[in-house]
Design a protein around this motif. Sequence first.
Motif, PDB file in Angstrom:
ATOM      1  N   GLU A  61      50.713  59.429  20.406  1.00 38.04           N
ATOM      2  CA  GLU A  61      50.674  60.899  20.337  1.00 38.04           C
ATOM      3  C   GLU A  61      49.250  61.410  20.510  1.00 38.04           C
ATOM      4  N   TRP A  62      48.306  60.738  19.852  1.00 41.87           N
ATOM      5  CA  TRP A  62      46.911  61.162  19.957  1.00 41.87           C
ATOM      6  C   TRP A  62      46.456  61.125  21.403  1.00 41.87           C
ATOM      7  N   PHE A  63      46.744  60.032  22.097  1.00 38.46           N
ATOM      8  CA  PHE A  63      46.261  59.880  23.464  1.00 38.46           C
ATOM      9  C   PHE A  63      46.973  60.837  24.407  1.00 38.46           C
ATOM     10  N   ARG A  64      48.265  61.090  24.166  1.00 42.92           N
ATOM     11  CA  ARG A  64      48.983  62.056  25.001  1.00 42.92           C
ATOM     12  C   ARG A  64      48.313  63.432  24.910  1.00 42.92           C
ATOM     13  N   THR A  65      47.966  63.847  23.705  1.00 42.64           N
ATOM     14  CA  THR A  65      47.308  65.137  23.517  1.00 42.64           C
ATOM     15  C   THR A  65      45.898  65.118  24.092  1.00 42.64           C
ATOM     16  N   PHE A  66      45.201  64.010  23.861  1.00 43.71           N
ATOM     17  CA  PHE A  66      43.832  63.894  24.378  1.00 43.71           C
ATOM     18  C   PHE A  66      43.817  64.003  25.900  1.00 43.71           C
ATOM     19  N   LYS A  67      44.749  63.346  26.576  1.00 39.88           N
ATOM     20  CA  LYS A  67      44.818  63.434  28.039  1.00 39.88           C
ATOM     21  C   LYS A  67      44.990  64.872  28.493  1.00 39.88           C
ATOM     22  N   ALA A  68      45.802  65.613  27.774  1.00 39.53           N
ATOM     23  CA  ALA A  68      46.093  67.000  28.168  1.00 39.53           C
ATOM     24  C   ALA A  68      44.899  67.920  27.928  1.00 39.53           C
ATOM     25  N   GLU A  69      44.086  67.624  26.913  1.00 38.31           N
ATOM     26  CA  GLU A  69      43.032  68.545  26.504  1.00 38.31           C
ATOM     27  C   GLU A  69      41.631  68.120  26.948  1.00 38.31           C
ATOM     28  N   ALA A  70      41.421  66.843  27.207  1.00 38.76           N
ATOM     29  CA  ALA A  70      40.066  66.346  27.449  1.00 38.76           C
ATOM     30  C   ALA A  70      39.543  66.784  28.813  1.00 38.76           C
ATOM     31  N   THR A  71      38.245  67.069  28.859  1.00 41.91           N
ATOM     32  CA  THR A  71      37.578  67.291  30.142  1.00 41.91           C
ATOM     33  C   THR A  71      37.405  65.934  30.830  1.00 41.91           C
ATOM     34  N   PRO A  72      37.109  65.928  32.123  1.00 42.54           N
ATOM     35  CA  PRO A  72      36.836  64.639  32.780  1.00 42.54           C
ATOM     36  C   PRO A  72      35.743  63.842  32.082  1.00 42.54           C
ATOM     37  N   LYS A  73      34.673  64.507  31.648  1.00 43.73           N
ATOM     38  CA  LYS A  73      33.589  63.798  30.984  1.00 43.73           C
ATOM     39  C   LYS A  73      34.029  63.216  29.643  1.00 43.73           C
ATOM     40  N   GLN A  74      34.863  63.957  28.910  1.00 44.36           N
ATOM     41  CA  GLN A  74      35.351  63.447  27.631  1.00 44.36           C
ATOM     42  C   GLN A  74      36.253  62.228  27.839  1.00 44.36           C
ATOM     43  N   ASN A 132      48.727  58.161  35.036  1.00 40.47           N
ATOM     44  CA  ASN A 132      49.148  58.789  33.782  1.00 40.47           C
ATOM     45  C   ASN A 132      49.531  57.748  32.733  1.00 40.47           C
ATOM     46  N   LEU A 133      48.637  56.810  32.481  1.00 33.91           N
ATOM     47  CA  LEU A 133      48.938  55.717  31.566  1.00 33.91           C
ATOM     48  C   LEU A 133      49.122  56.210  30.140  1.00 33.91           C
ATOM     49  N   SER A 134      50.072  55.620  29.445  1.00 36.61           N
ATOM     50  CA  SER A 134      50.214  55.846  28.016  1.00 36.61           C
ATOM     51  C   SER A 134      49.249  54.941  27.263  1.00 36.61           C
ATOM     52  N   TRP A 135      49.131  55.179  25.962  1.00 40.28           N
ATOM     53  CA  TRP A 135      48.267  54.339  25.146  1.00 40.28           C
ATOM     54  C   TRP A 135      48.750  52.885  25.155  1.00 40.28           C
ATOM     55  N   ARG A 136      50.056  52.684  25.043  1.00 37.58           N
ATOM     56  CA  ARG A 136      50.590  51.325  25.039  1.00 37.58           C
ATOM     57  C   ARG A 136      50.287  50.630  26.373  1.00 37.58           C
ATOM     58  N   GLU A 137      50.458  51.351  27.482  1.00 37.13           N
ATOM     59  CA  GLU A 137      50.165  50.765  28.786  1.00 37.13           C
ATOM     60  C   GLU A 137      48.682  50.459  28.932  1.00 37.13           C
ATOM     61  N   LEU A 138      47.861  51.373  28.455  1.00 37.13           N
ATOM     62  CA  LEU A 138      46.420  51.210  28.564  1.00 37.13           C
ATOM     63  C   LEU A 138      45.955  49.948  27.836  1.00 37.13           C
ATOM     64  N   THR A 139      46.431  49.761  26.620  1.00 39.22           N
ATOM     65  CA  THR A 139      45.986  48.611  25.841  1.00 39.22           C
ATOM     66  C   THR A 139      46.665  47.323  26.296  1.00 39.22           C
ATOM     67  N   SER A 140      47.824  47.427  26.943  1.00 36.59           N
ATOM     68  CA  SER A 140      48.467  46.214  27.452  1.00 36.59           C
ATOM     69  C   SER A 140      47.619  45.551  28.535  1.00 36.59           C
ATOM     70  N   LEU A 141      46.818  46.342  29.262  1.00 32.31           N
ATOM     71  CA  LEU A 141      45.995  45.791  30.338  1.00 32.31           C
ATOM     72  C   LEU A 141      44.968  44.810  29.786  1.00 32.31           C
ATOM     73  N   ALA A 142      44.324  45.187  28.692  1.00 32.41           N
ATOM     74  CA  ALA A 142      43.342  44.291  28.074  1.00 32.41           C
ATOM     75  C   ALA A 142      44.031  43.073  27.472  1.00 32.41           C
ATOM     76  N   ARG A 143      45.153  43.301  26.820  1.00 34.85           N
ATOM     77  CA  ARG A 143      45.878  42.187  26.207  1.00 34.85           C
ATOM     78  C   ARG A 143      46.347  41.198  27.274  1.00 34.85           C
ATOM     79  N   ASN A 144      46.866  41.720  28.375  1.00 37.95           N
ATOM     80  CA  ASN A 144      47.294  40.845  29.475  1.00 37.95           C
ATOM     81  C   ASN A 144      46.134  40.026  30.029  1.00 37.95           C
ATOM     82  N   SER A 145      44.971  40.675  30.147  1.00 35.55           N
ATOM     83  CA  SER A 145      43.816  39.985  30.742  1.00 35.55           C
ATOM     84  C   SER A 145      43.416  38.783  29.907  1.00 35.55           C
TER      85      SER A 145
END
Length: 478
Positions: free
Chosen positions: A27-40, A407-420
């Motif tokens: 939920e945090w990351f979904r909201t952050f994606k919607a509100e964050a500037t590119p730099k953030q 449009n990665l979710s938090w779970r997808e984002l962290t799965s990339l590192a775990r997979n690596s």
Amino acid sequence: MLRVLSALVGVIGFGYAGLLSASGMDEWFRTFKAEATPKQMYAFLAKLLKGADLHNHLTGAGFSEWWYDIATDTERNGGYHYYTKVSVQQCGGYGTDEFGGNRQLLLFRTIQDSTYQTLDECQRSEYKALERLTEQEKQGFLNSIRLDKAHEGRNEFFETHWNRLNELPENPHASAYILLKNMQAFGREGLQYLETQIKIRGNLKPDGSLYSPEDALEVYRDVLASDEAKATGVTAKFQFMVLRFAPDAEDSLRWMYEFADQHRDLFAGINMAGREDNDKGYPLRFLSTLRELRHQYPAVPLAFHAGEVDEPNQHVRDTLLLGAQRIGHGVNTITDPDTLLLMRHGPYLIEINLISNLLLEYIDSYSQHPFGEYLRLDIPVALSTDDRGMWDSTMTDEYYVAVKEFNLSWRELTSLARNSLQHSFLPPDEKKAALDFYAERLAKFTAETLAHGFPDQDTDLEKRSFICKYQAALCSKE
């Protein structure tokens, strides 16, 4: 929503944060994606813990400035002096390289002093010591080994970049310096493991004689044992790279297999690489050789560049038949339905190189890249940087492109590192330790983010870099 989650975790404490981390961070990351500037968003991803880079060509991972710095630092580079071609005088008498290509007209081709001394007076007049270049010449040298112009693509990359570096990477002190610089940069980006492809044969001493492979490897060992390397927090291991279309590729593979077996503490595996559109490197060429080697030696992990080509083919399937555990690129796997099904939920990982695939024109836009399809079909994938020095890019750039374009979710984002880490070539006990360490670090990062949010941070980026060209807002002063 951000304030509610932060307040909730603040009340119940970090000990309970793990129970909230999955749904809470989603939920945090979904909201952050919607509100964050590119730099953030970029600043957040720069701090994100990223696991490993599994597809990394060490020579191509050196930024131009790093190569120039080590080439002109005789105290650190082993006492070498270098010259680069700054003019063409049509002197004649030039030989060809090992694959028959005449490099007489290639500006900024770099040679060491022992080679320079063998040239005649006319040929020497074309070269200039690197430390004596004018500012314009230096900029030309720096630009010559990165894809910095719109008209440059795969031919510029494959046919000139490596030939310009030429004898520089054959100095193990210079290449080990590039390794250290990568470890330092990756450590700042939150990586903990690097598997990089190195050259251990054919290294030159200052007088032009050859290092033995053992002596060249000792140079890398010394760097890895240094306080500078240990301070990065990054573990590095090596892959041998077999140039698959070379005439002697089978003999090289045999030699590398034996050497890797004898040095398993540093060599994680073997990588079969090279332009896939050169048919002399077709995968099944190596089937009998690999079967011969598996008969003689305990298993050596194998990665294979496959699917990095425009045409539909079954090279990825053939690569799996060779025994590959990881596929480098895999862009055209999507054109082979049987292999696509085979890889779902399977033991094979595709090393995704988004920026490389765009710059080398295997895709025209990220909308054509099958990364999202692979990820959401449960084919194991991980992001990697390939030849990042030549793209002027970082692992954070790869993550930023992935989030923005898919449009990665938090779970997808962290799965990339775990997979690596899960699909690394680390021995089982080291792999388990790496995964446990990543889980601990991620739990702390998640708890702190849920408790406090993510503070605004300035993003310091080189304006010529890939990411600035990708999204100008990241590099604007506003």
